[in-house]
Design an enzyme around this catalytic site. Structure first.
Site, PDB file in Angstrom:
ATOM      1  N   SER A  19      66.690 -81.787 -68.890  1.00 43.95           N
ATOM      2  CA  SER A  19      66.178 -82.556 -70.193  1.00 43.95           C
ATOM      3  C   SER A  19      66.424 -83.733 -70.164  1.00 43.95           C
ATOM      4  CB  SER A  19      68.135 -81.812 -70.976  1.00 43.95           C
ATOM      5  OG  SER A  19      68.249 -82.739 -72.326  1.00 43.95           O
ATOM      6  N   ARG A  20      65.442 -83.738 -71.300  1.00 40.13           N
ATOM      7  CA  ARG A  20      65.006 -84.983 -72.139  1.00 40.13           C
ATOM      8  C   ARG A  20      65.848 -85.451 -72.443  1.00 40.13           C
ATOM      9  NH1 ARG A  20      60.967 -82.814 -68.068  1.00 40.13           N
ATOM     10  NH2 ARG A  20      59.795 -84.764 -67.678  1.00 40.13           N
ATOM     11  N   SER A  21      66.723 -84.443 -73.434  1.00 37.55           N
ATOM     12  CA  SER A  21      67.538 -85.385 -74.798  1.00 37.55           C
ATOM     13  C   SER A  21      68.728 -86.780 -74.178  1.00 37.55           C
ATOM     14  CB  SER A  21      68.887 -84.497 -74.780  1.00 37.55           C
ATOM     15  OG  SER A  21      67.921 -83.144 -75.281  1.00 37.55           O
ATOM     16  N   THR A  66      71.673 -76.013 -75.048  1.00 38.50           N
ATOM     17  CA  THR A  66      69.954 -75.076 -75.089  1.00 38.50           C
ATOM     18  C   THR A  66      70.121 -73.977 -74.053  1.00 38.50           C
ATOM     19  OG1 THR A  66      67.667 -75.674 -73.508  1.00 38.50           O
ATOM     20  CG2 THR A  66      69.734 -76.674 -72.706  1.00 38.50           C
ATOM     21  N   LYS A  70      72.732 -70.434 -76.987  1.00 41.06           N
ATOM     22  CA  LYS A  70      72.311 -70.623 -78.037  1.00 41.06           C
ATOM     23  C   LYS A  70      73.223 -69.203 -78.917  1.00 41.06           C
ATOM     24  CE  LYS A  70      68.659 -73.764 -78.496  1.00 41.06           C
ATOM     25  NZ  LYS A  70      67.475 -74.193 -78.348  1.00 41.06           N
ATOM     26  N   ASP A 107      66.998 -77.104 -85.056  1.00 36.78           N
ATOM     27  CA  ASP A 107      65.597 -76.905 -84.806  1.00 36.78           C
ATOM     28  C   ASP A 107      64.498 -76.568 -85.546  1.00 36.78           C
ATOM     29  OD1 ASP A 107      66.999 -76.412 -81.701  1.00 36.78           O
ATOM     30  OD2 ASP A 107      66.248 -74.811 -81.678  1.00 36.78           O
ATOM     31  N   GLY A 133      54.656 -65.803 -81.392  1.00 36.74           N
ATOM     32  CA  GLY A 133      55.849 -65.940 -80.368  1.00 36.74           C
ATOM     33  C   GLY A 133      56.943 -64.818 -81.562  1.00 36.74           C
ATOM     34  N   GLY A 136      63.515 -67.454 -79.782  1.00 37.35           N
ATOM     35  CA  GLY A 136      64.729 -68.645 -80.592  1.00 37.35           C
ATOM     36  C   GLY A 136      63.738 -69.743 -81.201  1.00 37.35           C
TER      37      GLY A 136
END
Length: 283
Positions: A19-21, A66, A70, A107, A133, A136
């Protein structure tokens, strides 16, 4: 709010170390001069309930969720806001003063913030939108477009049944299109969004005839590894305004901070460039 407070939040996933969070939230803590930490929390699916209930005694203000948590969190938190209920997923959990868990979904806010920042010429009444798509990410995108009053939202997905279920969950208003007709519904679209993982590093490319998309349209992707997918690169080459997926991650952060810390950090050029460098270096 006291500067002596230790501001503690994190992201729960399985896996989560990619994760880049933490880089994003760490940037904001440093920028705002706050004592605190944003931690990657590797939580297996069968441990989610215990992990969420442990947030209060550990002093967390909240967490992001994530994959694969979710949907499962909907059955665990004490209160789910109407937005998360309709989207069918919780992306952010906040601790209430009484210790209860509140779940929401940011989101869709991330998608809109990204679109507004990087395609300021787009407006909801510009024309039909095509969303590729029904997972989610697509649910968040479609909710955002419905919320903004886009006149027609065409959803293209390999599984029509899944797309129909998404439409029911969101309260209707979507036009479901067969996968075989995906190219035929592009020509008059003002916005085309790839809301799948197609084009992501390690995944197949999105197979779509980009020449059908009008050069006055806006094309967006929720994928940010790579920073620009082949889908967007082809369209940029034709002069189409393109919006990469990194901004969706960045813009869902400030609403979470408002819930956790009663502050609203800025999605700055410096932060964006820092995130871009990190992604490029690690690809």
């Amino acid at each position: 709010m006291s500067q002596d407070r230790f501001h503690l939040a994190g992201v729960m996933g399985w896996p989560v170390m990619h994760s880049r969070s933490p880089l994003m939230h760490g940037h904001w803590m440093e920028e705002l001069g706050l004592r605190g930490a944003y931690l990657p929390l590797a939580v297996p699916p069968d441990g989610l309930k215990d992990a969420l209930r442990a947030l209060r005694p550990l002093g967390f203000a909240g967490v992001n969720l994530t994959i694969p948590h979710k949907q499962a969190a909907l059955q665990i938190v004490d209160e789910v806001d109407p937005v998360a209920r309709r989207i069918g997923a919780i992306s952010c959990v906040a601790l209430r003063e009484d210790g209860s868990l509140f779940g929401t979904n940011n989101d869709w806010r991330g998608f809109l913030g990204n679109l507004r920042q990087n395609a300021p010429g787009w407006h909801p009444g510009a024309g039909p939108a095509v969303v590729i798509g029904a997972g989610g990410g697509a649910r968040a995108v479609c909710y955002a477009l419905l919320d903004q009053g886009v006149p027609e939202i065409r959803v293209v997905n390999r599984s029509r049944e899944r797309a129909e279920q998404m439409n029911r969950d969101l309260g209707g208003g979507l036009k479901i299109v067969e996968w075989s007709q995906r190219d035929a519904v592009l020509s008059d679209a003002a916005l085309v969004v790839n809301a799948t993982s197609l084009g992501m590093v390690g995944q197949p490319e999105l197979e779509i005839d980009t020449t059908r998309i009008d050069t006055r349209a806006v094309a967006a992707d929720i994928v940010y590894t790579p920073l620009e997918t082949r889908f967007l690169t082809e369209l940029r080459g034709r002069g189409v305004t393109v919006v990469g997926g990194l901004g969706m991650l960045l813009h869902q952060g400030p609403p979470a901070w408002t819930l956790w810390f009663d502050r609203t950090p800025e999605v700055s050029v410096a932060l964006t460039e820092k995130m871009q460098r990190d992604i490029t270096e690690k690809l």
